[in-house]
Design an enzyme around this catalytic site. Structure first.
Site, PDB file in Angstrom:
ATOM      1  N   HIS A   1       0.857  -1.197   0.000  1.00 19.11           N
ATOM      2  CA  HIS A   1       0.000   0.000   0.000  1.00 19.11           C
ATOM      3  C   HIS A   1       0.889   1.242   0.000  1.00 19.11           C
ATOM      4  O   HIS A   1       1.978   1.234   0.565  1.00 19.11           O
ATOM      5  CB  HIS A   1      -0.913  -0.002   1.232  1.00 19.11           C
TER       6      HIS A   1
ATOM      7  N   CYS B   1      -8.465   6.273  -0.052  1.00 20.48           N
ATOM      8  CA  CYS B   1      -9.604   6.972   0.514  1.00 20.48           C
ATOM      9  C   CYS B   1      -9.852   8.230  -0.309  1.00 20.48           C
ATOM     10  O   CYS B   1      -8.973   9.068  -0.456  1.00 20.48           O
ATOM     11  CB  CYS B   1      -9.309   7.346   1.948  1.00 20.48           C
TER      12      CYS B   1
END
Lengths: 319, 319
Positions: free
Chosen positions: B220, B251
């Site tokens: 990530h 997000c």
């Protein structure tokens, strides 16, 4: 891994690089507030403004107000950028507050030299020779030879280490003539063509040719590889980097092509500190300044770290 | 550099990871269009959906419609994700279209196991043992042992290679009992704690302990270091990566803390192809799909490369 440096110097260029490209007017007070906040993080080199023609870069019409307006902190070196005699004159007026260093600037791509400077490389070398003499006449040290588009060029394509060595040789010839020995070679990935393997190859060849010079990298995150390229540079012993807090300097318009921001200072600091390489920077304080930069420009900046927070912040919570 | 692989396998998880977190409703038709476009880029492994409880992940309420709706392309392996018997049952209904593989999933952080699964590691191992038996009873190959939070954890702090080796040992014990030998060890940087040096250390130790297993990374970009970590992984011989087109999975709310996206598929492809490591992917086609993903989700994605374009595109123009 034997070449990893013990520490690096970071040259923060967020105020200068970032504010010249932002669409919204940014007040001199906000620019000064960011500079003063950066100085509190442990950063020791901050480029505060650009002495350019305000007709070409209207966002730096207030360069004198900013250069004269911030409260200097002891131990921090503040610098400015200029491209010609007129800019230098303006910078000299702030000599009591700014550390003025000269550089000999070359471009490894003939096509980009034409596009960007409207000159050939040979013509640019004439201009650089004059500029060097001008710097020395004002007692300004010529500290760097820098190479723009050192890894590739949108107009010319791939740039080879031989291309870079050729223009560096021309740059060093100017330095020799002027009787100076620049301590730093700065390689700029102006258009985001660097990859880790290309960083290794170019730095290897440059280091073999000029083993006494210190190597510096100026990286852009145009294609998302800036941090990987910085890591490759560290492995080759690079201990000086330009960077911008928050990744300032990018194009704020979603979907628009163009220059992405510089490598993010806080992500560079995270990378180094987690590898045991000292930066002298308080990362949590710097992340706060990144968030401040985001508030000042009024849009999201590329830094992921200012959203996620440092590992140390989570370590403290978990302890 | 001797361990650099000649080629890598990319497991594209954009549809599954990306669409579960997006705020806006995304139509099944758009999900299917993205999957079909990805299959045209040369990607050979695409995770198309998640068979999860729609009450927990409403964005995957249409998993069956998507899994049954896309037009499969020869030579491409489509996969799904499930966490329990109910999910597996749904996946089995699409067995003619999906490649079903089982995995034994461990978490290197006890605190995160509790937080995420509401179980201890020991309880999770009991659950994984049952799950392994269930997979085998359906003739599903158990191909991987994976470790979540393999590099660090927001709730527990640093995770050591010894922590990872301990849970991997438990995972392999389950595999042994079941009489299977998973070919792949997958290490996930679930919360963005990996750094290049940590990747080198962990992979070095895991490789020494299980020299026959293939290593895979799930990265990530939470703190901006994903590409640098991938590069470190490549140097350690990793030849299998999970990634998401456009960096999907982040997000979408500016300034909100939380999971950033996965490593960007197109930036991983650029990194590899420019280093002479084959991916089988047409980068320019993939960049177009990244732009399509951005249109589908209706906001900017983390990928810098979909804005800048590939180097080859500029090489062609410059030639």
């Amino acid at each position: 891994m034997t070449d990893l440096p013990k520490s690096i110097d970071i040259h923060e260029e967020g105020p200068r690089e970032g504010f010249q490209i932002e669409p919204g007017p940014i007040s001199s007070a906000d620019k000064i507030a960011l500079i003063e906040a950066l100085a509190e993080t442990g950063l020791q080199h901050i480029q505060v403004c650009s002495f350019v023609n305000p007709k070409l870069v209207p966002r730096w019409a207030d360069a004198d107000a900013v250069a004269g307006g911030f409260r200097p902190k002891d131990g921090v070196h503040y610098t400015g950028l200029w491209f010609n005699g007129r800019g230098l004159e303006r910078a000299l007026a702030h000599r009591d507050r700014l550390s003025l260093y000269g550089s000999i600037t070359t471009t490894a791509s003939e096509a980009f030299t034409q596009k960007n400077l409207n000159r050939s490389h040979a013509e640019n070398m004439v201009a650089q020779r004059k500029q060097a003499a001008l710097h020395l006449s004002h007692g300004i040290e010529i500290r760097r030879i820098s190479v723009q588009a050192a890894f590739g060029c949108n107009y010319q394509g791939d740039i080879t280490p031989a291309d870079v060595i050729r223009v560096l040789t021309d740059g060093f010839a100017i330095a020799d003539e002027a009787g100076v020995k620049p301590a730093i070679i700065s390689l700029a990935d102006t258009m985001g063509w660097a990859t880790p393997i290309r960083v290794e190859r170019l730095l290897g060849e440059v280091r073999s040719r000029w083993p006494e010079q210190r190597l510096s990298l100026h990286l852009h995150d145009t294609r998302g590889l800036a941090v990987a390229n910085a890591h490759a540079g560290l492995r080759m012993g690079v201990n000086r980097f330009d960077s911008t807090v928050g990744g300032l300097g990018g194009c704020p318009f979603a979907g628009q092509k163009g220059a992405a921001g510089n490598i993010c200072t806080e992500e560079l600091v995270l990378l180094c500190e987690e590898m045991g390489i000292a930066t002298g920077v308080d990362l949590d304080a710097l992340i706060e300044v990144g968030r401040m930069a985001e508030r000042i420009v009024g849009h999201q900046l590329p830094s992921e770290l200012i959203r996620a927070g440092s590992l140390d912040a989570f370590r403290r919570k978990a302890a």
